[in-house]
Design a protein around this motif. Structure first.
Motif, short mmCIF file in Angstrom:
data_model
loop_
_atom_site.label_atom_id
_atom_site.label_comp_id
_atom_site.label_asym_id
_atom_site.label_seq_id
_atom_site.Cartn_x
_atom_site.Cartn_y
_atom_site.Cartn_z
N ALA A 99 95.47 74.88 139.19
CA ALA A 99 95.52 76.29 139.58
C ALA A 99 96.86 76.67 140.18
O ALA A 99 97.48 75.89 140.90
N ILE A 100 97.29 77.88 139.89
CA ILE A 100 98.52 78.41 140.47
C ILE A 100 98.34 78.66 141.97
O ILE A 100 99.30 78.63 142.73
N GLU A 101 97.09 78.87 142.41
CA GLU A 101 96.79 79.11 143.82
C GLU A 101 96.88 77.83 144.66
O GLU A 101 96.80 77.87 145.88
N GLY A 102 97.01 76.69 144.01
CA GLY A 102 97.11 75.41 144.70
C GLY A 102 96.43 74.33 143.87
O GLY A 102 95.39 74.56 143.25
N TRP A 103 97.00 73.15 143.87
CA TRP A 103 96.48 72.07 143.04
C TRP A 103 95.11 71.60 143.52
O TRP A 103 94.39 70.94 142.78
N ASP A 104 94.72 71.92 144.75
CA ASP A 104 93.42 71.52 145.26
C ASP A 104 92.31 72.51 144.87
O ASP A 104 91.15 72.26 145.11
N LYS A 105 92.66 73.64 144.25
CA LYS A 105 91.68 74.64 143.83
C LYS A 105 91.17 74.28 142.43
O LYS A 105 91.94 73.92 141.55
N PHE A 106 89.86 74.39 142.23
CA PHE A 106 89.27 74.07 140.93
C PHE A 106 87.92 74.76 140.79
O PHE A 106 87.35 75.27 141.75
N ARG A 107 87.41 74.73 139.58
CA ARG A 107 86.10 75.30 139.26
C ARG A 107 85.45 74.42 138.19
O ARG A 107 86.13 73.95 137.29
N VAL A 108 84.16 74.18 138.29
CA VAL A 108 83.41 73.43 137.29
C VAL A 108 82.20 74.27 136.90
O VAL A 108 81.43 74.68 137.76
#
Length: 193
Positions: free
Chosen positions: A119-128
């Motif tokens: 994610a551009i908002e931060g590498w720790d942001k994700f969705r599954v």
């Protein structure tokens, strides 16, 4: 013992080799979904969302399994509450699924799991997302150039799509249901003479 391990390795390698040759490659310009999500955070009612995925690339096996990758996905809440998960733009989007209707050319019903990362908002942001996807195909609305690309260049342009399931967004569970249109169809509707 070594001969048994070697035999098992040769058997597995030969099965993998046979399955590699039964794969087909397909691509699509993408889909724009609009729908709603309902979180477990105590917020009143559903929140409306937009989910746009561009340039879908996918491998399909003859038994119906598929693996897809998209280099761009944008997901965002449309009714604007201020919260951390208001939007997510990702560049590493992977999907695994199984096409129940693999014998049909005009429809797909796919139980799937998709991971949206990078994610551009931060590498720790994700969705599954884990759910059920329905795609409807038809040659009736496409111009001749797109029909030719479907037969010659493995283009898969669905007309309508719908998906529903459960999502983990930043580790928080949510229910979702979305209805989508193909990006080419949307462009044709807005830019046709």
């Amino acid at each position: 013992m070594f001969k048994k391990k070697l035999s098992v390795c040769v058997l597995v390698f030969s099965l993998i080799t046979v399955n590699v040759f039964s794969m087909d490659f397909y691509w699509d310009f993408g889909t724009a979904f609009a729908g709603a999500k309902l979180g477990y955070d105590g917020s009143p009612g559903p929140e409306f969302e937009l989910d746009v995925q561009a340039l879908d690339l996918r491998l399909e096996t003859s038994p119906g399994f598929l693996f897809a990758y998209s280099p761009f996905n944008f997901w965002g809440v449309l009714n604007g509450r201020k919260e951390q998960d208001i939007s997510l733009m990702t560049f590493g989007n992977f999907t695994l699924g199984y096409d129940i209707f693999r014998f049909r050319k005009d429809a797909e019903l796919i139980p799937y799991i998709a991971c949206y990362a990078g994610a551009i908002e931060g590498w720790d942001k994700f969705r599954v997302d884990c759910g059920l996807l329905f795609n409807l195909y038809s040659d009736l609305i496409w111009p001749k150039e797109i029909q030719k690309a479907q037969s010659d260049y493995h283009l898969r342009g669905e007309i309508l799509a719908a998906k529903a399931g459960i999502r983990l967004n930043q580790g928080e569970p949510q229910l979702y249901a979305d209805f989508g249109l193909n990006l080419i169809a949307i462009g044709m509707a807005f830019f046709s003479y």
